[in-house]
Design an enzyme around this catalytic site. Structure first.
Site, PDB file in Angstrom:
ATOM      1  N   GLY A  24       3.441  -5.118   3.964  1.00 44.67           N
ATOM      2  CA  GLY A  24       2.268  -5.363   5.147  1.00 44.67           C
ATOM      3  C   GLY A  24       1.617  -4.530   4.909  1.00 44.67           C
ATOM      4  O   GLY A  24       0.085  -4.401   6.429  1.00 44.67           O
ATOM      5  N   ASP A  25       1.128  -3.478   3.343  1.00 44.25           N
ATOM      6  CA  ASP A  25      -0.036  -2.710   3.938  1.00 44.25           C
ATOM      7  C   ASP A  25      -1.308  -3.081   2.246  1.00 44.25           C
ATOM      8  O   ASP A  25      -1.042  -3.535   1.538  1.00 44.25           O
ATOM      9  CB  ASP A  25      -0.355  -1.818   4.190  1.00 44.25           C
ATOM     10  CG  ASP A  25      -1.511  -1.016   4.906  1.00 44.25           C
ATOM     11  OD1 ASP A  25      -2.576  -1.063   4.567  1.00 44.25           O
ATOM     12  OD2 ASP A  25      -1.105   0.230   6.143  1.00 44.25           O
ATOM     13  N   ASP A  26      -2.015  -1.988   2.237  1.00 48.00           N
ATOM     14  CA  ASP A  26      -2.758  -2.162   0.388  1.00 48.00           C
ATOM     15  C   ASP A  26      -1.896  -2.018  -0.259  1.00 48.00           C
ATOM     16  O   ASP A  26      -0.866  -1.904  -0.447  1.00 48.00           O
ATOM     17  CB  ASP A  26      -3.651  -0.827   0.593  1.00 48.00           C
ATOM     18  CG  ASP A  26      -4.411  -0.479   1.640  1.00 48.00           C
ATOM     19  OD1 ASP A  26      -5.453  -1.983   1.857  1.00 48.00           O
ATOM     20  OD2 ASP A  26      -4.895  -0.018   1.916  1.00 48.00           O
TER      21      ASP A  26
END
Length: 463
Positions: free
Chosen positions: A248-250
């Site tokens: 859900g992120d980098d």
């Protein structure tokens, strides 16, 4: 050309002598992955029960306490057999192999009290999410050397949903924990594992050197908040290769401290190599920042496949950050279904407190991106520097993107060069690289020369 070839051969020959790692233009390979430790124990010998219900924190801590007596006798291995091994946070030791069976699952406890609260990182000055302290990671270590965390695709599952809910409900008392965090440590290998549902960032080497993350799978729902894959932070000589990440992120986020705290701590991230990365995310494939106040340089990423993501390459910074991002080389990327292929944000914001210096401006320069193909791309680039602090020597070469937006590029406060870019780069970048500006652009040969000048071959030989 003959001189350059000789330099490359000499450099690769020197680093080929390493007993630990070979870094070259095609690999950064750990050749001692099956190192035999003189002493080995199973977690079951310390009363652990792999039923997914029994809490085994004490067993892990006791086992590692016992194995510490072998640290100066060639090291030891802690084996985790098939089963589901529920545990709270535990510390590693030097000269240790933590090895998981292919059917072993280390489960993070769902009791918040099993994740101790510790001081914030000095380069951040506070917890990343909240002022004050933070929860310690599930697997933690500091001031260590020669640590291997591996397995035949065994799993480390943080059971992060309870943490994500507290974040969304704004009921966190402290910043969420990572799955693995190693601090002030060297000669680290993390390989052949699956990391699942981390409460926060997954793998966080901070103030470390000589780190390899290899052949790992990192998974979390795309809706999970801030579940970064691998975050090298104020660390040098880091190799990440052959990884699949969907979070859900980098996927990869290179950091080096936050505003005045990162500037004062002054520990950069440098010599970061990323090879053969595949993944998707609601954020960026490869990101630098936004916490980059100690500086980031000598980053080489190659053979990258990003799909179904918001952006592929992102640099995030802001007035108040200080520091620099320079000498970055990213090549051979394949992009599919990306909102913004290349995104540089100079006004990202997010400050730890009001004590930062707004006149501490970052230096962003010598960023080369080349050999990129993409289809179903909404926008080619959103590259926005800072007024009075222009991003310079941004070089784009051999990039072909199938773009749906009528205005594929949006650039401001940036200057650079481009060749063979379709759709044609923005006006601020459309001056040709050859012949006049080749030396302004960061090249792979510069990475080799820079590494040689810092005696990287010497540190490899010393392992």
């Amino acid at each position: 050309m003959k001189i350059l070839s000789t330099l490359l051969i000499l450099f690769l020959a020197l680093i080929g002598c390493s007993s630990w790692t070979v870094w070259s233009s095609s690999t950064c390979k750990h050749i001692n992955i099956n190192e035999v430790r003189p002493h080995s124990v199973s977690i079951t010998e310390f009363g652990a029960v792999g039923d997914g219900i029994t809490l085994n924190t004490k067993a892990f801590r006791n086992a590692i306490f016992y194995l510490n007596s072998y640290a100066d006798k060639g090291g030891a291995k802690l084996f985790v057999p098939a089963g589901q091994w529920l545990t709270g946070s535990f510390d590693l030791i030097s000269h240790l192999t933590l090895s998981l069976d292919k059917d072993a699952v280390i489960l993070g406890s769902t009791n918040f009290e099993d994740w101790p609260v510790v001081d914030p990182l000095p380069s951040y000055g506070r917890g990343r999410e909240l002022p004050g302290k933070r929860h310690r990671s599930l697997i933690y270590g500091h001031n260590l050397t020669d640590v291997i965390i591996t397995g035949n695709n065994g799993t480390i599952n943080g059971q992060g949903s309870i943490w994500w809910d507290k974040f969304r409900n704004k009921t966190l008392d402290y910043t969420r924990p990572h799955l693995v965090e190693l601090m002030n440590s060297t000669e680290i290998l993390i390989s052949n594992l699956t990391f699942l549902n981390s409460p926060f960032w997954n793998i966080h080497p901070v103030y470390c050197r000589h780190v390899i993350v290899q052949n790992v799978t990192i998974l979390a729902p795309l809706s999970s908040p801030n579940t970064d894959g691998i975050d090298p932070d104020s660390s040098n000589d880091v190799c990440i290769e052959d990884c699949y990440i969907s979070t859900g992120d980098d996927l990869i986020s290179i950091k080096s401290g936050w505003d005045e705290y990162g500037i004062a701590f002054g520990r950069p991230s440098t010599n970061i190599i990323i090879r053969r990365l595949t993944g998707r995310t609601t954020s960026a494939g490869i990101s630098i920042g936004s916490e980059m106040s100690g500086g980031v340089s000598e980053v080489h990423a190659e053979d990258i496949n990003i799909f179904d993501s918001r952006s592929a390459i992102r640099i995030k910074t802001s007035p108040g950050r200080g520091g620099y991002v320079k000498n970055v080389y990213i090549a051979n990327m394949t992009l599919v279904n990306i909102d913004i292929a290349i995104r540089f944000s100079g006004l990202y914001g997010e400050h730890p407190d009001d004590a930062y210096d707004p006149d501490a401006l970052p230096v962003i320069e010598r960023i080369t991106i080349k050999d990129v193909v993409g289809k179903n791309i909404k926008r080619a680039g959103l590259i926005q520097g800072i007024k009075g602090d222009m991003f310079v020597n941004i070089c784009l070469s051999n990039i072909t993107l199938n773009v749906s937006k009528k205005n594929p590029w949006n650039c401001s406060n940036v200057k650079g060069y481009s060749e063979l870019v379709s759709p044609k780069a923005c006006a601020q970048l459309n001056e040709r690289i050859f012949p006049d500006h080749f030396s302004d652009c960061y090249q792979l040969t510069d990475l080799v020369k820079s590494s040689s000048s810092r005696n990287s071959a010497a540190w490899l030989l010393s392992w």
